[in-house]
Design an enzyme around this catalytic site. Structure first.
Site, PDB file in Angstrom:
ATOM      1  N   GLU A 157      -1.832  -8.558   3.887  1.00 34.96           N
ATOM      2  CA  GLU A 157      -1.680  -8.814   5.323  1.00 34.96           C
ATOM      3  C   GLU A 157      -3.015  -9.072   6.022  1.00 34.96           C
ATOM      4  OE1 GLU A 157      -3.072  -4.706   5.312  1.00 34.96           O
ATOM      5  OE2 GLU A 157      -1.647  -5.772   4.040  1.00 34.96           O
TER       6      GLU A 157
ATOM      7  N   HIS B  78      -3.849  -5.277   0.026  1.00 37.03           N
ATOM      8  CA  HIS B  78      -3.565  -5.555   1.434  1.00 37.03           C
ATOM      9  C   HIS B  78      -3.547  -7.060   1.731  1.00 37.03           C
ATOM     10  CE1 HIS B  78      -3.565  -1.502   3.182  1.00 37.03           C
ATOM     11  NE2 HIS B  78      -4.382  -1.213   2.186  1.00 37.03           N
TER      12      HIS B  78
ATOM     13  N   CYS C 227       0.830  -1.207   0.000  1.00 35.54           N
ATOM     14  CA  CYS C 227       0.000   0.000   0.000  1.00 35.54           C
ATOM     15  C   CYS C 227       0.867   1.260   0.000  1.00 35.54           C
ATOM     16  CB  CYS C 227      -0.990  -0.033   1.167  1.00 35.54           C
ATOM     17  SG  CYS C 227      -2.276   1.226   1.030  1.00 35.54           S
TER      18      CYS C 227
END
Length: 257
Positions: free
Chosen positions: A223, A221, A112
């Site tokens: 994660e 994203h 990001c």
């Protein structure tokens, strides 16, 4: 053998009048539970950090997303009120870490804000409020209260065949991701190769062309769903594998010395 360690540049946050060096839990958790590495959160200072001293002590660099944006002065633009918020200490910490990690062949995963920092660190530029450009979708987070809804996997990106990302994910063509942003890469840095784009052409993943090791940035994203979404997990596992391999080589070199 102890888990290898990755450096995670902090954000500056003000809570109850106190300044904190902080990092979102999702990144730390994905690193630990999926990449199987430990993280050292690196304090963010506008000056004083010794980049090589930090990198001497770690086996990888993980650059997280953030609510702040890279300051436009770092890529030759005038800053407007709408370009913020900014975090100059984060910029001053993460950009040198990115450049030196690449130079030294230390594995790097940038997510990001991280992909934007990677692009700026290597000489590229960014575009703000991309949803206002003709033909560009609104990539901002959905207007919902629940974070799982904000970070829902909802958008297709197209992975270039034969790319690093395709190799790490074990996938090519269309992949569903959770990409949330109002800034994006404008001019791609000369050392970066575009590896994935959204349907509207927005750059969603890059790799470093001349990298000695794993050096990848993604706008989405991974994660957030790394423990349950297969492509997200695959990317963190590939990063972890690269970190472990680097740590093992470093250990052999240290013993030989």
């Amino acid at each position: 053998m102890p888990k290898p360690i990755v450096a995670l540049p902090a954000d500056i946050r003000t809570l109850d009048g106190a300044i904190w060096h902080a990092s979102p839990n999702q990144y730390v958790q994905a690193a630990l539970k999926v990449a199987d590495v430990m993280t050292f959160i690196i304090p963010a200072f506008e000056e004083g950090n010794e980049t090589d001293a930090i990198l001497d002590r770690v086996d990888g660099v993980l650059v997280s997303g953030s609510a702040t944006n890279v300051h436009p002065s770092l890529y030759g633009k005038q800053a407007s009120d709408g370009d913020g918020p900014f975090d100059p200490a984060r910029d001053a910490t993460s950009l040198p870490l990115i450049r030196r990690a690449i130079d030294r062949g230390i594995p790097l995963l940038a997510i990001c804000r991280g992909i934007q920092e990677l692009n700026v660190a290597l000489g590229g530029t960014l575009a703000s409020e991309i949803q206002e450009q003709p033909g560009i979708w609104d990539h901002r987070k959905p207007d919902v209260k629940e974070r799982d809804g904000m970070y829902a996997i909802r958008q297709p990106v197209f992975i270039e065949e034969g790319s690093c990302i395709a190799n790490y994910l074990g996938l090519t063509g269309e992949v569903q991701v959770n990409s949330l942003h109002r800034q994006a890469i404008a001019e791609t840095a000369p050392r970066l190769k575009v590896e994935a784009t959204a349907e509207d052409g927005t750059i969603e993943a890059v790799s470093v062309i001349d990298a000695k090791n794993f050096a990848v940035g993604v706008q989405w994203h991974p994660e957030y769903w790394a423990e349950t979404d297969a492509p997200s997990r695959a990317l963190f596992q590939a990063f972890g594998d690269a970190v472990r391999a680097y740590a093992a080589r470093k250990a052999i070199t240290d013993v030989a010395a």
